[in-house]
Design an enzyme around this catalytic site. Sequence first.
Site, PDB file in Angstrom:
ATOM      1  N   LEU A 190       0.837  -1.204   0.000  1.00  0.00           N
ATOM      2  CA  LEU A 190       0.000   0.000   0.000  1.00  0.00           C
ATOM      3  C   LEU A 190       0.869   1.251   0.000  1.00  0.00           C
ATOM      4  O   LEU A 190       1.521   1.567   0.996  1.00  0.00           O
ATOM      5  CB  LEU A 190      -0.902   0.005   1.251  1.00  0.00           C
ATOM      6  CG  LEU A 190      -1.848  -1.187   1.389  1.00  0.00           C
ATOM      7  CD1 LEU A 190      -2.275  -1.382   2.837  1.00  0.00           C
ATOM      8  CD2 LEU A 190      -3.059  -1.004   0.493  1.00  0.00           C
ATOM      9  N   THR A 191       0.885   1.960  -1.119  1.00  0.00           N
ATOM     10  CA  THR A 191       1.644   3.209  -1.195  1.00  0.00           C
ATOM     11  C   THR A 191       1.078   4.218  -0.213  1.00  0.00           C
ATOM     12  O   THR A 191      -0.119   4.493  -0.211  1.00  0.00           O
ATOM     13  CB  THR A 191       1.587   3.775  -2.623  1.00  0.00           C
ATOM     14  OG1 THR A 191       2.218   2.850  -3.506  1.00  0.00           O
ATOM     15  CG2 THR A 191       2.285   5.125  -2.715  1.00  0.00           C
ATOM     16  N   GLN A 218       8.075  -5.296  -1.051  1.00  0.00           N
ATOM     17  CA  GLN A 218       7.742  -5.234  -2.468  1.00  0.00           C
ATOM     18  C   GLN A 218       8.756  -4.340  -3.185  1.00  0.00           C
ATOM     19  O   GLN A 218       8.912  -3.169  -2.850  1.00  0.00           O
ATOM     20  CB  GLN A 218       6.339  -4.691  -2.704  1.00  0.00           C
ATOM     21  CG  GLN A 218       5.957  -4.771  -4.183  1.00  0.00           C
ATOM     22  CD  GLN A 218       4.618  -4.159  -4.501  1.00  0.00           C
ATOM     23  OE1 GLN A 218       4.478  -2.945  -4.466  1.00  0.00           O
ATOM     24  NE2 GLN A 218       3.640  -4.998  -4.823  1.00  0.00           N
ATOM     25  N   TYR A 259       3.472  -0.688 -13.642  1.00  0.00           N
ATOM     26  CA  TYR A 259       4.864  -0.297 -13.432  1.00  0.00           C
ATOM     27  C   TYR A 259       5.784  -1.143 -14.330  1.00  0.00           C
ATOM     28  O   TYR A 259       5.326  -1.917 -15.160  1.00  0.00           O
ATOM     29  CB  TYR A 259       5.210  -0.385 -11.953  1.00  0.00           C
ATOM     30  CG  TYR A 259       4.313   0.502 -11.121  1.00  0.00           C
ATOM     31  CD1 TYR A 259       4.368   1.896 -11.258  1.00  0.00           C
ATOM     32  CD2 TYR A 259       3.369  -0.034 -10.245  1.00  0.00           C
ATOM     33  CE1 TYR A 259       3.520   2.728 -10.531  1.00  0.00           C
ATOM     34  CE2 TYR A 259       2.523   0.791  -9.510  1.00  0.00           C
ATOM     35  CZ  TYR A 259       2.597   2.164  -9.666  1.00  0.00           C
ATOM     36  OH  TYR A 259       1.746   2.975  -8.953  1.00  0.00           O
TER      37      TYR A 259
END
Length: 372
Positions: A31-32, A105, A186
């Site tokens: 989760l950014t 991650q 990405y």
Amino acid sequence: MVSAFPLGVKLFEPTALGALRLSNRIVMAPLTRTRAGEHGIPNDLLVEHYAQRASLGMIITEGTWPVQEGRSYPGQPGIETDEQIAGWRRVADAVHERGGTIVMQLMHGGRVSHTDISQTPRIVGPSAVAAPGQTHLADGSKADMPVPHELTTDEVAEAVQGFVQAARNAIAAGIDGVEVHGANGYLVHEFMSSHSNTRTDQYGGSAENRARFAVEVVTAVAEAVGADRTGIRLSPEHGIQGVIEDDAADVRAVYSAIAEGLAPLDLAFIDVLHAEPAGDLVQHIRRTAGAPFVVNSGFSAMTTRDEAIAVIDEDVADAIAVGRPAIANPDLAERWEQDAELNEPRPELFYGATAEGYTDYPTLAEVRTSVA
């Protein structure tokens, strides 16, 4: 086969994904949250945030850039410098002190960035095709996504090694394992789609060629830090940030090639983001790759306790990754096990630089004490 667990219990039982030991089958999704400051160094906020959630079976960290050129967002953490490694060591130690397991991650943002964010002379991608839309810069302004530099064949090999060194750095920091970010538009995902990848070398064209980079990255990382500590996140049919996957036959061919390429590795896990985790495509990936399986049903609705129980009881996956419930409830595993009330997430505070909406969600004990 009849389950050895009463219905609903298996979710809360320990399991193992390769060398990774989980106290339950609830995984915190990556989760950014943009709290790592200008230099991408994990700070006291990150230490507290992850330590608070150590009772989840496994934490997957926010996407963390392996090289400066791969940084996508202001406030995103890295795992390249000595200072970043030291910061993540504090996070890992805090999670371990509370009995948790944490995986990093590794996220190279590829073309989803801007040189004002990366502070590098260029951003890169599989092809010189810009991502659609705009991005937010550190000063709060917006800018169009720039056209990336198309990686040469030699530079593709260098990008693979960037992931490898980042994985080594994560393990050196005491992190238990790594997940290669192969989803959400990405760099690794960009190679998979013919819309973002127009190459004519061995990394472009056919489905097998467009799958090659993902397989090479994961294979190299697994060789460096151990396949039993390595995973990958995939998001088939999740057309986002211009990585369009609208041809069902092509999608199946690409992800079949990835799964076939990963199958010999004996990975710790494969983590799939998809709206239909029990569907044919997702389960085909699972069968073909043969690795322990984590699923996340996506962004349309918040994962519920009942859904999580069903995913495990019905053998859709070995574990379930959850996002918003884990943001809002640091003790989510205990709350779900007790079928207790939940805090509501505050989306307007998901991205920021302060403790508000990050480390200030109360535990169940604190909620009940405050109303007693």
